[in-house]
Write a protein that holds these residues in place. Structure first.
Motif, PDB file in Angstrom:
ATOM      1  N   MET A 190       0.842  -1.210   0.000  1.00 44.05           N
ATOM      2  CA  MET A 190       0.000   0.000   0.000  1.00 44.05           C
ATOM      3  C   MET A 190       0.868   1.248   0.000  1.00 44.05           C
ATOM      4  N   ARG A 191       1.720   1.352  -0.992  1.00 40.46           N
ATOM      5  CA  ARG A 191       2.693   2.437  -1.044  1.00 40.46           C
ATOM      6  C   ARG A 191       2.066   3.793  -1.347  1.00 40.46           C
ATOM      7  N   LEU A 192       0.840   3.792  -1.868  1.00 37.16           N
ATOM      8  CA  LEU A 192       0.161   5.055  -2.178  1.00 37.16           C
ATOM      9  C   LEU A 192      -1.123   5.210  -1.369  1.00 37.16           C
ATOM     10  N   GLU A 193      -1.199   4.542  -0.255  1.00 37.75           N
ATOM     11  CA  GLU A 193      -2.412   4.606   0.561  1.00 37.75           C
ATOM     12  C   GLU A 193      -2.689   6.045   0.981  1.00 37.75           C
ATOM     13  N   GLY A 194      -3.932   6.475   0.790  1.00 31.86           N
ATOM     14  CA  GLY A 194      -4.322   7.824   1.154  1.00 31.86           C
ATOM     15  C   GLY A 194      -4.033   8.867   0.093  1.00 31.86           C
ATOM     16  N   LYS A 195      -3.414   8.468  -1.035  1.00 32.19           N
ATOM     17  CA  LYS A 195      -3.089   9.407  -2.105  1.00 32.19           C
ATOM     18  C   LYS A 195      -4.197   9.432  -3.154  1.00 32.19           C
ATOM     19  N   THR A 196      -4.288  10.542  -3.851  1.00 35.22           N
ATOM     20  CA  THR A 196      -5.198  10.670  -4.987  1.00 35.22           C
ATOM     21  C   THR A 196      -4.365  10.884  -6.240  1.00 35.22           C
ATOM     22  N   ALA A 197      -4.806  10.307  -7.360  1.00 35.50           N
ATOM     23  CA  ALA A 197      -3.980  10.358  -8.567  1.00 35.50           C
ATOM     24  C   ALA A 197      -4.827  10.431  -9.826  1.00 35.50           C
ATOM     25  N   ILE A 198      -4.424  11.305 -10.735  1.00 39.45           N
ATOM     26  CA  ILE A 198      -4.980  11.348 -12.087  1.00 39.45           C
ATOM     27  C   ILE A 198      -3.959  10.708 -13.028  1.00 39.45           C
ATOM     28  N   VAL A 199      -4.425   9.804 -13.880  1.00 43.53           N
ATOM     29  CA  VAL A 199      -3.577   9.200 -14.909  1.00 43.53           C
ATOM     30  C   VAL A 199      -4.243   9.445 -16.253  1.00 43.53           C
ATOM     31  N   THR A 200      -3.581  10.194 -17.143  1.00 42.72           N
ATOM     32  CA  THR A 200      -4.140  10.428 -18.474  1.00 42.72           C
ATOM     33  C   THR A 200      -3.693   9.309 -19.417  1.00 42.72           C
ATOM     34  N   GLY A 201      -4.485   9.117 -20.459  1.00 40.03           N
ATOM     35  CA  GLY A 201      -4.194   8.012 -21.375  1.00 40.03           C
ATOM     36  C   GLY A 201      -4.294   6.669 -20.681  1.00 40.03           C
ATOM     37  N   ALA A 202      -5.212   6.565 -19.711  1.00 37.42           N
ATOM     38  CA  ALA A 202      -5.297   5.374 -18.862  1.00 37.42           C
ATOM     39  C   ALA A 202      -6.122   4.252 -19.480  1.00 37.42           C
ATOM     40  N   GLY A 203      -6.680   4.483 -20.653  1.00 37.40           N
ATOM     41  CA  GLY A 203      -7.547   3.476 -21.245  1.00 37.40           C
ATOM     42  C   GLY A 203      -6.833   2.279 -21.812  1.00 37.40           C
ATOM     43  N   SER A 204      -5.513   2.382 -22.016  1.00 34.86           N
ATOM     44  CA  SER A 204      -4.769   1.272 -22.612  1.00 34.86           C
ATOM     45  C   SER A 204      -3.279   1.454 -22.347  1.00 34.86           C
ATOM     46  N   GLY A 205      -2.506   0.445 -22.685  1.00 34.92           N
ATOM     47  CA  GLY A 205      -1.057   0.535 -22.685  1.00 34.92           C
ATOM     48  C   GLY A 205      -0.442   0.896 -21.353  1.00 34.92           C
ATOM     49  N   PHE A 206       0.587   1.765 -21.400  1.00 33.67           N
ATOM     50  CA  PHE A 206       1.313   2.153 -20.191  1.00 33.67           C
ATOM     51  C   PHE A 206       0.377   2.794 -19.166  1.00 33.67           C
ATOM     52  N   GLY A 207      -0.533   3.642 -19.632  1.00 37.21           N
ATOM     53  CA  GLY A 207      -1.428   4.335 -18.711  1.00 37.21           C
ATOM     54  C   GLY A 207      -2.300   3.375 -17.928  1.00 37.21           C
TER      55      GLY A 207
END
Length: 246
Positions: free
Chosen positions: A1-18
């Motif tokens: 749980m290295r990002l527990e409590g964090k909020t994150a936006i990831v663009t291009g998240a529909g496929s591939g690296f994202g």
């Protein structure tokens, strides 16, 4: 749980690296907003990992503003931003790339980082902390022929990352980049021009470790750079390339 409590936006998240990065962030405890110009793909990924989603054109200012606004309304803050969305033009002599293709590559790969910064950096400054990760490319370090304007756009991303890191450090905001080599993503065919065993072998011959990068490779590196483990790391363009740039 290295990002527990964090909020994150990831663009291009529909496929591939994202998609790989979004999955890893959710698995490690982050609340994720998966953004993609393909709204159906973003929704499918979000449903898979228990995240929010947004149909976002990262090259359009109003669309980016809506994405950031939705995240801030839901969470009250944005801890992590991953600028992953990107495109390329087909391999061609530089003078034969159409103006339309040139404009689209610069809009998606370059202008998008300005637009997300305009909407999200003020909130990070207000919070006194944040982590931004820009997905650049080995093409920005060791350009391949016939991908000239794509190479140039990714070189810009690397320089922008360093400039952002210097300016935003006093506000507690870290900015880093990843430089992947070509990977098993929807863009692979576009990089190669054609997806044949011969073309794959030619590409792989330039990668000392002998394989393409994977979404999991990128996700593992992104997890580190966006976590508190990397609290002293900013302005880095980390190569995840199997030795391609040596």
């Amino acid at each position: 749980m290295r990002l527990e409590g964090k909020t994150a936006i990831v663009t291009g998240a529909g496929s591939g690296f994202g998609a790989g990065i979004a999955r890893a962030f959710a698995r490690e405890g982050a609340e994720v907003l998966a953004a993609d110009i393909n709204g159906d793909a973003a929704q499918a990924l979000a449903e898979e990992i228990g995240a929010r989603h947004s149909a976002t054109d990262v090259a359009d200012g109003e669309s980016v503003r809506a994405m950031a606004g939705a995240a801030l309304e839901a969470w009250g803050r944005i801890d992590i931003l991953v600028n992953n969305a990107g495109i390329t033009h087909l391999p061609a002599p530089m003078e034969e790339v159409s103006e339309e293709d040139f404009d689209r590559v610069l809009a998606v790969n370059v202008k998008s980082i300005y637009l997300t910064a305009r909407e999200i950096v003020p909130a990070m400054k207000h919070a006194g902390q944040g982590a931004i990760l820009n997905i650049a490319s080995t093409a920005g370090v060791s350009p391949r022929p016939r991908l000239n304007w794509y190479n140039a756009s990714k070189g810009w991303v690397i320089t922008a990352t360093r400039a952002m890191a210097v300016e935003l450090a006093p506000s507690g905001i870290r900015v880093n980049a990843l430089n992947p080599v070509a990977g098993e993503t929807p863009l692979l065919k576009s990089f190669m021009g054609e997806d044949t065993p011969e073309m794959r072998a030619k590409f792989l011959s330039t990668i000392p470790l002998g394989r393409f990068s994977t979404p999991e490779d990128m996700a593992n590196a992104a997890l580190y750079l966006c976590s508190d483990e990397a609290s002293m790391v900013t302005g880095v363009a980390m190569e995840v390339d199997g030795g391609r740039c040596i």
